[in-house]
Design an enzyme around this catalytic site. Structure first.
Site, short mmCIF file in Angstrom:
data_model
loop_
_atom_site.label_atom_id
_atom_site.label_comp_id
_atom_site.label_asym_id
_atom_site.label_seq_id
_atom_site.Cartn_x
_atom_site.Cartn_y
_atom_site.Cartn_z
N ILE A 289 34.96 31.95 41.33
CA ILE A 289 35.19 32.21 42.75
C ILE A 289 33.95 32.88 43.37
O ILE A 289 33.16 33.51 42.68
CB ILE A 289 36.46 33.07 42.97
CG1 ILE A 289 36.35 34.42 42.27
CG2 ILE A 289 37.70 32.30 42.55
CD1 ILE A 289 37.50 35.37 42.56
N TYR B 246 37.23 40.54 31.57
CA TYR B 246 37.78 40.82 32.89
C TYR B 246 39.30 40.91 32.85
O TYR B 246 39.94 40.43 31.92
CB TYR B 246 37.38 39.73 33.89
CG TYR B 246 38.06 38.41 33.62
CD1 TYR B 246 39.26 38.07 34.26
CD2 TYR B 246 37.53 37.50 32.71
CE1 TYR B 246 39.89 36.86 33.99
CE2 TYR B 246 38.16 36.30 32.45
CZ TYR B 246 39.33 36.00 33.08
OH TYR B 246 39.97 34.81 32.81
N TYR C 206 40.61 32.82 46.43
CA TYR C 206 41.22 31.48 46.45
C TYR C 206 41.63 31.02 47.84
O TYR C 206 42.15 29.93 47.99
CB TYR C 206 42.40 31.44 45.47
CG TYR C 206 41.95 31.60 44.04
CD1 TYR C 206 41.50 30.52 43.31
CD2 TYR C 206 41.94 32.85 43.44
CE1 TYR C 206 41.06 30.66 42.00
CE2 TYR C 206 41.50 33.01 42.13
CZ TYR C 206 41.07 31.92 41.42
OH TYR C 206 40.63 32.07 40.13
N PHE D 227 47.34 38.76 36.79
CA PHE D 227 47.52 37.31 36.69
C PHE D 227 46.64 36.68 35.63
O PHE D 227 46.87 35.54 35.24
CB PHE D 227 47.31 36.62 38.05
CG PHE D 227 45.95 36.83 38.65
CD1 PHE D 227 44.88 36.04 38.28
CD2 PHE D 227 45.74 37.81 39.59
CE1 PHE D 227 43.63 36.21 38.84
CE2 PHE D 227 44.50 38.00 40.17
CZ PHE D 227 43.44 37.21 39.78
N ASP D 228 45.64 37.40 35.14
CA ASP D 228 44.76 36.83 34.11
C ASP D 228 43.97 37.95 33.45
O ASP D 228 43.64 38.96 34.09
CB ASP D 228 43.80 35.82 34.73
CG ASP D 228 43.12 34.92 33.71
OD1 ASP D 228 43.52 34.93 32.53
OD2 ASP D 228 42.18 34.21 34.10
N PHE E 200 39.46 42.75 40.45
CA PHE E 200 39.04 42.42 39.10
C PHE E 200 38.32 43.61 38.49
O PHE E 200 37.46 44.21 39.13
CB PHE E 200 38.07 41.23 39.09
CG PHE E 200 38.71 39.90 39.33
CD1 PHE E 200 39.26 39.18 38.28
CD2 PHE E 200 38.77 39.38 40.60
CE1 PHE E 200 39.84 37.94 38.52
CE2 PHE E 200 39.35 38.15 40.85
CZ PHE E 200 39.89 37.43 39.80
#
Length: 183
Positions: free
Chosen positions: A128, A97, A154, A108-109, A171
């Site tokens: 999540i 991902y 979040y 961010f990731d 995502f």
């Protein structure tokens, strides 16, 4: 104020309160609320909690959209999977991902950057809500974009310092394996 003057304010307050409703086993029938707004007695009796069967709602293929009340997760297929093998609650999934903030476009990731796919059990709150809901629509081997509204991400707390409060997320997810089954 007359009842007809107050009704729009009441509708907005109720709609705002319903937007915070996070129990995804039910949704409120918002159009009924608005249609009944001019008549307060009808309005008060017109709030319906509609049971939603989670799998039926998630398997909606019409534009890949899952909509519960005012909260939303959408799925856009990048590349098709096998179109017959779907995750079930309790399955161990392996995914690659990349996560970005929808407003800023800031990454961010990314499991791709780490060179290591992620594993988790779906439907048990290990990820999540947007993942628990959206990935259930994906078939084995599929690569898709999930657009996740804040309450399925979040929420009001965010995930400081990288994810601000009330951030919609995007995502790109690739479903590599369901339990030991690979494409």
């Amino acid at each position: 104020f007359s009842v007809s003057q107050m009704a729009p304010r009441v509708v907005l307050c109720v709609a705002a309160a319903l937007a915070l409703h996070t129990d995804v086993s039910h949704a409120y029938h918002i159009p009924t609320l608005f249609a009944a707004a001019p008549h307060s007695a009808i309005f008060a009796s017109s709030i319906h909690r509609l049971p939603i069967h989670p799998i039926a709602a998630l398997r909606t293929q019409k534009a890949g959209v899952l909509e519960l009340g005012m909260q939303m997760v959408t799925r856009e297929v990048i590349s098709e999977g096998d179109c017959k093998t779907f995750p079930q609650e309790g399955d161990l999934l392996t995914v690659h991902y990349e996560g970005t903030l929808a407003r800023e476009g800031t990454k961010f990731d990314s499991s791709y950057d780490r060179g290591e796919p992620m594993q988790f059990v779906i439907g048990e709150g290990q990820v999540i809500k947007g993942w628990d809901r959206g990935i259930m629509e994906m078939s084995l081997g599929e690569k898709a974009t999930l657009n996740i509204a804040p309450f399925f991400g979040y929420g009001p707390r965010g995930d400081p310092p990288t994810i601000p409060p009330m951030s919609p997320l995007v995502f790109i997810i690739e479903l590599l394996a369901i339990n030991d089954q690979k494409p």
